[in-house]
Design a protein around this motif. Structure first.
Motif, mmCIF file in Angstrom:
data_model
loop_
_atom_site.group_PDB
_atom_site.id
_atom_site.type_symbol
_atom_site.label_atom_id
_atom_site.label_comp_id
_atom_site.label_asym_id
_atom_site.label_seq_id
_atom_site.Cartn_x
_atom_site.Cartn_y
_atom_site.Cartn_z
ATOM 1 N N PHE A 77 -80.737 -23.917 -56.295
ATOM 2 C CA PHE A 77 -81.440 -23.350 -57.446
ATOM 3 C C PHE A 77 -80.481 -23.306 -58.635
ATOM 4 O O PHE A 77 -79.852 -22.283 -58.907
ATOM 5 C CB PHE A 77 -81.982 -21.957 -57.107
ATOM 6 C CG PHE A 77 -83.064 -21.980 -56.077
ATOM 7 C CD1 PHE A 77 -84.395 -22.046 -56.444
ATOM 8 C CD2 PHE A 77 -82.753 -21.954 -54.720
ATOM 9 C CE1 PHE A 77 -85.402 -22.079 -55.491
ATOM 10 C CE2 PHE A 77 -83.751 -21.986 -53.762
ATOM 11 C CZ PHE A 77 -85.079 -22.056 -54.146
ATOM 12 N N ASN A 78 -80.376 -24.422 -59.333
ATOM 13 C CA ASN A 78 -79.426 -24.523 -60.433
ATOM 14 C C ASN A 78 -79.956 -23.943 -61.736
ATOM 15 O O ASN A 78 -79.232 -23.316 -62.486
ATOM 16 C CB ASN A 78 -79.022 -25.989 -60.641
ATOM 17 C CG ASN A 78 -78.219 -26.525 -59.475
ATOM 18 O OD1 ASN A 78 -77.138 -26.040 -59.193
ATOM 19 N ND2 ASN A 78 -78.774 -27.492 -58.758
ATOM 20 N N LYS A 79 -81.230 -24.166 -62.017
ATOM 21 C CA LYS A 79 -81.830 -23.630 -63.236
ATOM 22 C C LYS A 79 -83.218 -23.099 -62.894
ATOM 23 O O LYS A 79 -84.218 -23.802 -63.029
ATOM 24 C CB LYS A 79 -81.924 -24.708 -64.326
ATOM 25 C CG LYS A 79 -80.566 -25.127 -64.880
ATOM 26 C CD LYS A 79 -80.704 -26.117 -66.021
ATOM 27 C CE LYS A 79 -79.349 -26.508 -66.583
ATOM 28 N NZ LYS A 79 -79.457 -27.492 -67.683
ATOM 29 N N ALA A 80 -83.245 -21.860 -62.448
ATOM 30 C CA ALA A 80 -84.517 -21.271 -62.029
ATOM 31 C C ALA A 80 -85.337 -20.851 -63.249
ATOM 32 O O ALA A 80 -84.805 -20.310 -64.224
ATOM 33 C CB ALA A 80 -84.253 -20.063 -61.140
ATOM 34 N N ASP A 81 -86.633 -21.113 -63.202
ATOM 35 C CA ASP A 81 -87.522 -20.703 -64.288
ATOM 36 C C ASP A 81 -87.642 -19.188 -64.357
ATOM 37 O O ASP A 81 -87.724 -18.605 -65.436
ATOM 38 C CB ASP A 81 -88.915 -21.327 -64.100
ATOM 39 C CG ASP A 81 -88.891 -22.846 -64.237
ATOM 40 O OD1 ASP A 81 -88.054 -23.340 -65.011
ATOM 41 O OD2 ASP A 81 -89.690 -23.515 -63.567
ATOM 42 N N VAL A 82 -87.676 -18.562 -63.180
ATOM 43 C CA VAL A 82 -87.743 -17.102 -63.098
ATOM 44 C C VAL A 82 -86.564 -16.629 -62.262
ATOM 45 O O VAL A 82 -86.307 -17.154 -61.177
ATOM 46 C CB VAL A 82 -89.062 -16.637 -62.446
ATOM 47 C CG1 VAL A 82 -89.077 -15.119 -62.338
ATOM 48 C CG2 VAL A 82 -90.256 -17.126 -63.256
ATOM 49 N N SER A 83 -85.843 -15.641 -62.785
ATOM 50 C CA SER A 83 -84.627 -15.192 -62.100
ATOM 51 C C SER A 83 -84.654 -13.687 -61.907
ATOM 52 O O SER A 83 -85.600 -12.995 -62.306
ATOM 53 C CB SER A 83 -83.390 -15.574 -62.913
ATOM 54 O OG SER A 83 -83.302 -14.760 -64.080
ATOM 55 N N VAL A 84 -83.583 -13.167 -61.319
ATOM 56 C CA VAL A 84 -83.467 -11.732 -61.112
ATOM 57 C C VAL A 84 -83.446 -10.989 -62.447
ATOM 58 O O VAL A 84 -83.878 -9.829 -62.540
ATOM 59 C CB VAL A 84 -82.199 -11.409 -60.273
ATOM 60 C CG1 VAL A 84 -80.930 -11.682 -61.067
ATOM 61 C CG2 VAL A 84 -82.232 -9.963 -59.773
ATOM 62 N N TYR A 85 -83.021 -11.651 -63.505
ATOM 63 C CA TYR A 85 -83.003 -11.029 -64.837
ATOM 64 C C TYR A 85 -84.416 -10.629 -65.261
ATOM 65 O O TYR A 85 -84.651 -9.497 -65.694
ATOM 66 C CB TYR A 85 -82.392 -11.992 -65.861
ATOM 67 C CG TYR A 85 -82.475 -11.488 -67.287
ATOM 68 C CD1 TYR A 85 -81.531 -10.586 -67.765
ATOM 69 C CD2 TYR A 85 -83.485 -11.912 -68.142
ATOM 70 C CE1 TYR A 85 -81.599 -10.106 -69.070
ATOM 71 C CE2 TYR A 85 -83.566 -11.445 -69.445
ATOM 72 C CZ TYR A 85 -82.622 -10.539 -69.898
ATOM 73 O OH TYR A 85 -82.699 -10.062 -71.181
ATOM 74 N N GLU A 86 -85.347 -11.571 -65.128
ATOM 75 C CA GLU A 86 -86.733 -11.275 -65.490
ATOM 76 C C GLU A 86 -87.336 -10.213 -64.575
ATOM 77 O O GLU A 86 -88.176 -9.421 -64.984
ATOM 78 C CB GLU A 86 -87.589 -12.544 -65.438
ATOM 79 C CG GLU A 86 -87.360 -13.524 -66.584
ATOM 80 C CD GLU A 86 -86.077 -14.334 -66.432
ATOM 81 O OE1 GLU A 86 -85.534 -14.778 -67.456
ATOM 82 O OE2 GLU A 86 -85.625 -14.513 -65.270
#
Length: 260
Positions: free
Chosen positions: A51-60
């Motif tokens: 998962f190099n560039k996740a659209d949705v991450s823990v930040y969201e």
């Protein structure tokens, strides 16, 4: 309901992310429903699982921009899901400063989804900032990786002090699940000296399993796989499966004592 374990050491290069990826994968291999949450802005656990560039991450997820379950991604490892990190976490600690109950943001997220899992592992940043504080507030227990090299115990006093502060102010039931010796090389006298020193310092809280230096273990992240899928016969894979078995046995013993 899941047991939540934070994997943390503010000292970098101790095998924290390697442990996060491979312990969670090994527990999943024991057919336990497992979630790995990456809250390290470097996002190495995320990239190590593809998962190099996740659209949705823990930040969201922790900022409330998405529903908790929408942040969870399936991996190609059966029984293992991940909430990936993103570069947005770099500024998260600054943004969180003025938020009420900012220490509980990750806990609130985990509370929404923990009934779906047996284990939740949190890969923490190599610092003792607000993200790590969130992880310790959300966790039931802590695993501390310690490398078998010079200055192995450096900074551990500060980490233990932070854990005690969290226990006093935010999470009274937090405890150290175990200290994990990593990067062990049996050929080096220093490695053996560090093992003895750490055991003298932490006693029975040191895991019996020791993670050896292993080429396959070092190579597996570049192939975006836990070592158990990259080379199941390697020393690294055997070490982490042994650690998973030890962890599950500890959990079973704890439950038996609680029931007595």
């Amino acid at each position: 309901m899941a047991k939540v374990i934070a994997i943390t050491n503010q000292k970098g290069g101790v095998g924290k992310t390697t442990t996060s990826i491979n312990l969670s994968a090994s527990v999943a291999a024991y057919e336990k429903k497992t979630l790995l949450i990456d809250i390290d802005p470097q996002a190495n656990s995320s990239s190590g699982l593809g998962f190099n560039k996740a659209d949705v991450s823990v930040y969201e997820a922790i900022s409330g921009e998405v529903e908790p379950k929408d942040a969870i991604q399936s991996t190609y490892m059966p029984n293992l899901d991940i909430v990936p990190a993103s570069i947005n976490l770099v500024g998260a600690e600054v943004e969180m400063v003025n938020i009420e109950n900012r220490e509980y943001l990750l806990k609130e997220f985990i509370d929404e989804i923990k009934n779906d899992y047996d284990y939740v592992f949190i890969d923490c940043p190599p610092s003792l900032g607000l993200l790590t504080l969130n992880a310790l507030t959300a966790a039931d227990a802590v695993i501390v990786p310690v490398q078998c090299e010079y200055f192995a115990l450096e900074g551990l006093g500060q980490l233990l002090n932070t854990i005690n502060i969290v226990k006093k102010n935010f999470n009274k039931d937090l405890y150290i699940e175990g200290v994990l010796l990593t990067m062990y090389d049996k050929r080096l006298r220093l490695s053996n000296q560090v093992v003895e020193e750490v055991k003298k310092y932490f006693g029975t809280r040191v895991f019996k399993t020791i993670i050896h230096r292993n080429v396959r273990l070092s190579e597996s992240p570049s192939f975006e796989k836990p070592v158990i899928l990259y080379d199941a016969t390697s020393t690294g894979a055997k070490n982490y499966m042994s650690l998973a078995a030890e962890l599950l046995k500890l959990e079973s013993t704890e439950k038996q004592k609680a029931d007595e």
